[in-house]
Design a protein around this motif. Structure first.
Motif, PDB file in Angstrom:
ATOM      1  N   PRO A 101      50.771  54.961  29.609  1.00 21.30           N
ATOM      2  CA  PRO A 101      49.572  54.594  30.372  1.00 21.30           C
ATOM      3  C   PRO A 101      49.277  53.104  30.236  1.00 21.30           C
ATOM      4  CG  PRO A 101      49.191  56.591  29.096  1.00 21.30           C
ATOM      5  CD  PRO A 101      50.516  56.049  28.643  1.00 21.30           C
ATOM      6  N   LEU A 102      48.905  52.490  31.351  1.00 18.31           N
ATOM      7  CA  LEU A 102      48.734  51.038  31.387  1.00 18.31           C
ATOM      8  C   LEU A 102      47.501  50.693  32.216  1.00 18.31           C
ATOM      9  CD1 LEU A 102      51.577  48.472  32.080  1.00 18.31           C
ATOM     10  CD2 LEU A 102      49.445  48.352  33.347  1.00 18.31           C
ATOM     11  N   HIS A 103      46.691  49.795  31.697  1.00 14.17           N
ATOM     12  CA  HIS A 103      45.510  49.328  32.429  1.00 14.17           C
ATOM     13  C   HIS A 103      45.475  47.806  32.358  1.00 14.17           C
ATOM     14  CE1 HIS A 103      41.606  49.698  34.344  1.00 14.17           C
ATOM     15  NE2 HIS A 103      41.076  48.915  33.431  1.00 14.17           N
ATOM     16  N   VAL A 104      44.915  47.188  33.411  1.00 11.96           N
ATOM     17  CA  VAL A 104      44.901  45.728  33.502  1.00 11.96           C
ATOM     18  C   VAL A 104      43.478  45.241  33.747  1.00 11.96           C
ATOM     19  CG1 VAL A 104      45.899  43.696  34.605  1.00 11.96           C
ATOM     20  CG2 VAL A 104      47.195  45.833  34.526  1.00 11.96           C
ATOM     21  N   ILE A 105      43.125  44.152  33.078  1.00 13.46           N
ATOM     22  CA  ILE A 105      41.858  43.464  33.312  1.00 13.46           C
ATOM     23  C   ILE A 105      42.158  42.043  33.765  1.00 13.46           C
ATOM     24  CG2 ILE A 105      39.791  42.514  32.223  1.00 13.46           C
ATOM     25  CD1 ILE A 105      39.672  44.929  30.428  1.00 13.46           C
ATOM     26  N   TRP A 106      41.512  41.645  34.844  1.00 15.57           N
ATOM     27  CA  TRP A 106      41.613  40.282  35.360  1.00 15.57           C
ATOM     28  C   TRP A 106      40.244  39.597  35.252  1.00 15.57           C
ATOM     29  CZ3 TRP A 106      46.653  39.552  36.681  1.00 15.57           C
ATOM     30  CH2 TRP A 106      47.399  40.653  37.099  1.00 15.57           C
ATOM     31  N   GLY A 107      40.255  38.274  35.241  1.00 11.96           N
ATOM     32  CA  GLY A 107      39.022  37.512  35.352  1.00 11.96           C
ATOM     33  C   GLY A 107      38.855  37.017  36.774  1.00 11.96           C
ATOM     34  N   ASP A 108      37.644  37.075  37.301  1.00 16.64           N
ATOM     35  CA  ASP A 108      37.438  36.658  38.697  1.00 16.64           C
ATOM     36  C   ASP A 108      37.467  35.151  38.864  1.00 16.64           C
ATOM     37  OD1 ASP A 108      34.977  36.003  37.542  1.00 16.64           O
ATOM     38  OD2 ASP A 108      33.814  36.677  39.276  1.00 16.64           O
ATOM     39  N   SER A 109      37.447  34.408  37.738  1.00 11.90           N
ATOM     40  CA  SER A 109      37.457  32.940  37.801  1.00 11.90           C
ATOM     41  C   SER A 109      38.629  32.365  37.015  1.00 11.90           C
ATOM     42  CB  SER A 109      36.129  32.379  37.258  1.00 11.90           C
ATOM     43  OG  SER A 109      35.026  32.849  38.003  1.00 11.90           O
ATOM     44  N   ASP A 110      39.778  33.039  37.126  1.00  9.25           N
ATOM     45  CA  ASP A 110      40.987  32.617  36.428  1.00  9.25           C
ATOM     46  C   ASP A 110      41.561  31.394  37.121  1.00  9.25           C
ATOM     47  OD1 ASP A 110      43.505  32.337  35.225  1.00  9.25           O
ATOM     48  OD2 ASP A 110      43.734  34.500  34.969  1.00  9.25           O
ATOM     49  N   ARG A 111      41.583  30.255  36.418  1.00  4.85           N
ATOM     50  CA  ARG A 111      42.103  29.002  36.985  1.00  4.85           C
ATOM     51  C   ARG A 111      43.472  28.634  36.428  1.00  4.85           C
ATOM     52  NH1 ARG A 111      37.947  24.816  35.512  1.00  4.85           N
ATOM     53  NH2 ARG A 111      37.491  26.238  33.798  1.00  4.85           N
ATOM     54  N   ILE A 112      44.071  29.546  35.657  1.00  3.75           N
ATOM     55  CA  ILE A 112      45.400  29.305  35.095  1.00  3.75           C
ATOM     56  C   ILE A 112      46.454  30.145  35.809  1.00  3.75           C
ATOM     57  CG2 ILE A 112      46.839  29.644  33.041  1.00  3.75           C
ATOM     58  CD1 ILE A 112      44.553  28.648  31.363  1.00  3.75           C
ATOM     59  N   LEU A 113      46.178  31.437  36.001  1.00  7.13           N
ATOM     60  CA  LEU A 113      47.124  32.306  36.694  1.00  7.13           C
ATOM     61  C   LEU A 113      46.953  32.118  38.203  1.00  7.13           C
ATOM     62  CD1 LEU A 113      49.257  34.531  36.060  1.00  7.13           C
ATOM     63  CD2 LEU A 113      47.462  36.201  36.520  1.00  7.13           C
ATOM     64  N   ARG A 114      47.921  31.470  38.827  1.00  4.29           N
ATOM     65  CA  ARG A 114      47.825  31.193  40.260  1.00  4.29           C
ATOM     66  C   ARG A 114      47.780  32.478  41.072  1.00  4.29           C
ATOM     67  NH1 ARG A 114      52.287  29.174  41.987  1.00  4.29           N
ATOM     68  NH2 ARG A 114      53.517  29.205  40.064  1.00  4.29           N
ATOM     69  N   SER A 115      47.084  32.421  42.201  1.00  2.00           N
ATOM     70  CA  SER A 115      46.855  33.620  43.008  1.00  2.00           C
ATOM     71  C   SER A 115      48.171  34.265  43.459  1.00  2.00           C
ATOM     72  CB  SER A 115      45.986  33.294  44.224  1.00  2.00           C
ATOM     73  OG  SER A 115      46.592  32.286  45.020  1.00  2.00           O
ATOM     74  N   ALA A 116      49.180  33.440  43.768  1.00  2.00           N
ATOM     75  CA  ALA A 116      50.467  33.997  44.205  1.00  2.00           C
ATOM     76  C   ALA A 116      51.112  34.823  43.090  1.00  2.00           C
ATOM     77  CB  ALA A 116      51.401  32.879  44.642  1.00  2.00           C
ATOM     78  N   LEU A 117      51.015  34.340  41.847  1.00  2.00           N
ATOM     79  CA  LEU A 117      51.584  35.077  40.726  1.00  2.00           C
ATOM     80  C   LEU A 117      50.810  36.366  40.474  1.00  2.00           C
ATOM     81  CD1 LEU A 117      52.339  32.171  38.218  1.00  2.00           C
ATOM     82  CD2 LEU A 117      53.950  33.393  39.688  1.00  2.00           C
ATOM     83  N   LYS A 118      49.504  36.305  40.659  1.00  2.00           N
ATOM     84  CA  LYS A 118      48.713  37.524  40.489  1.00  2.00           C
ATOM     85  C   LYS A 118      49.085  38.559  41.552  1.00  2.00           C
ATOM     86  CE  LYS A 118      44.000  39.331  40.307  1.00  2.00           C
ATOM     87  NZ  LYS A 118      42.557  39.035  40.342  1.00  2.00           N
ATOM     88  N   GLU A 119      49.272  38.118  42.768  1.00  2.00           N
ATOM     89  CA  GLU A 119      49.648  39.050  43.838  1.00  2.00           C
ATOM     90  C   GLU A 119      51.004  39.688  43.545  1.00  2.00           C
ATOM     91  OE1 GLU A 119      47.842  40.143  46.374  1.00  2.00           O
ATOM     92  OE2 GLU A 119      46.181  38.961  45.547  1.00  2.00           O
ATOM     93  N   GLU A 120      51.935  38.901  43.043  1.00  2.00           N
ATOM     94  CA  GLU A 120      53.239  39.462  42.683  1.00  2.00           C
ATOM     95  C   GLU A 120      53.092  40.491  41.564  1.00  2.00           C
ATOM     96  OE1 GLU A 120      55.619  36.135  41.639  1.00  2.00           O
ATOM     97  OE2 GLU A 120      55.784  35.366  43.684  1.00  2.00           O
ATOM     98  N   ALA A 121      52.249  40.188  40.588  1.00  2.00           N
ATOM     99  CA  ALA A 121      52.030  41.127  39.493  1.00  2.00           C
ATOM    100  C   ALA A 121      51.384  42.409  39.993  1.00  2.00           C
ATOM    101  CB  ALA A 121      51.165  40.479  38.416  1.00  2.00           C
ATOM    102  N   LEU A 122      50.430  42.287  40.889  1.00  2.00           N
ATOM    103  CA  LEU A 122      49.757  43.470  41.438  1.00  2.00           C
ATOM    104  C   LEU A 122      50.747  44.366  42.184  1.00  2.00           C
ATOM    105  CD1 LEU A 122      46.445  41.866  42.726  1.00  2.00           C
ATOM    106  CD2 LEU A 122      46.650  43.565  40.905  1.00  2.00           C
TER     107      LEU A 122
END
Length: 289
Positions: free
Chosen positions: A233-254
């Protein structure tokens, strides 16, 4: 490193960091061909929970989360091999393989009495490390909580030796450290002061810090660690104001995770520092056996 950390402790500005240093044990892992022991903060009571920090960080990254979890779990918070206050012999090889060998050895030394296995929290690069560990140790890792995970997509990107040395020198500049520390928080003007800046740079005092960091960069680091996903089982938490993880990388991770997880308002790349209580609540919900 033990003496260095003990010498630094009285000067720590953050009382939670000072308290967490007081919980550090020094574990020998001679099978890694390293004579000096490795630091592991151990505290609390309950089912075992392993906390893995991010790139160029240390166990002190969890100074705010640890007190909120120690009444529910027994926490094991190591410094990853080549990072934090871990020993850095000049002749060692640094990179993902060394990090994973260290964690394999660490798991062997953790209590094995809990048949349900170990819960794992991984922050930023520690998220990829957690996923890789779950695949390697499917019978020991019971569940995962990833905090703004980095390195799930893409592939390892080795850095040429000269650029790796220049990069380590650059990351050691005081102004760069301050800037990176501020960038990690959602509201740096309100959240970052001398205590946070001190912790962000404290481990740079370790011998061979730049050597190990440059060697890790030459290895290519963690990349493409999300596939295949582990079975736990795996769960993920993101921050809505993340300025380090670029949006493109987050989309790939999602796309790899195939789940949105949850996004915490008012959090940056380190939600466990911006909102430790909310992250702690999620840990209890998601990682309890």
């Amino acid at each position: 490193m033990k003496q260095l950390l003990e010498d630094l402790r009285p000067g720590l500005l953050d009382p939670q960091a000072k308290a967490l240093v007081g919980e550090v044990q020094w574990w020998s892992m001679t099978e890694l061909d390293v004579e000096d022991p490795f630091p592991v903060a151990v505290l609390g009571e309950g089912p075992p929970l392993l906390l893995l920090h991010g790139f160029d960080s240390s166990f002190l990254e969890f100074r705010r989360l640890a007190p909120l979890l120690s009444s529910t779990f027994q926490l094991f918070i190591p410094d990853l091999f080549g990072f934090g206050f871990s020993p850095r012999p000049a002749g060692s090889v640094y990179g993902p393989n060394a990090v994973m060998r260290h964690l394999d050895a660490l798991l062997q030394r953790m209590p094995a009495s809990d048949a349900a296995g170990v819960g794992v929290i991984g922050a930023s690069m520690g998220g990829s490390v957690a996923v890789e560990l779950a695949r390697r140790q499917p019978d020991r890792v019971r569940s995962l909580l990833l905090l703004a995970p980095a390195g799930l997509s893409g592939r390892p990107m080795p850095v040429p030796p000269l650029l790796a040395r220049i990069g380590a020198w650059f990351l050691g500049r005081p102004g760069v450290r301050r800037g990176l520390c501020r960038q990690a928080f959602a509201d740096p003007d309100a959240s970052v002061g001398p205590a946070e800046e001190q912790i962000a740079s404290l481990h740079l005092k370790c011998p061979n810090w730049a050597l190990a960091l440059a060697a890790f960069a030459r290895s290519g680091g963690f990349g493409g660690c999300g596939e295949p996903l582990p079975r736990q089982p795996l769960h993920v938490i993101w921050g809505d104001s993340d300025r380090i993880l670029r949006s493109a990388l987050k989309e790939e991770a999602l796309a790899i995770l195939q789940q949105p997880g949850e996004t915490l308002e008012g959090c940056g790349h380190l939600p466990h520092l911006d909102n430790p209580q909310r992250v702690a609540d999620c840990c209890v919900d998601r990682l309890s056996p």
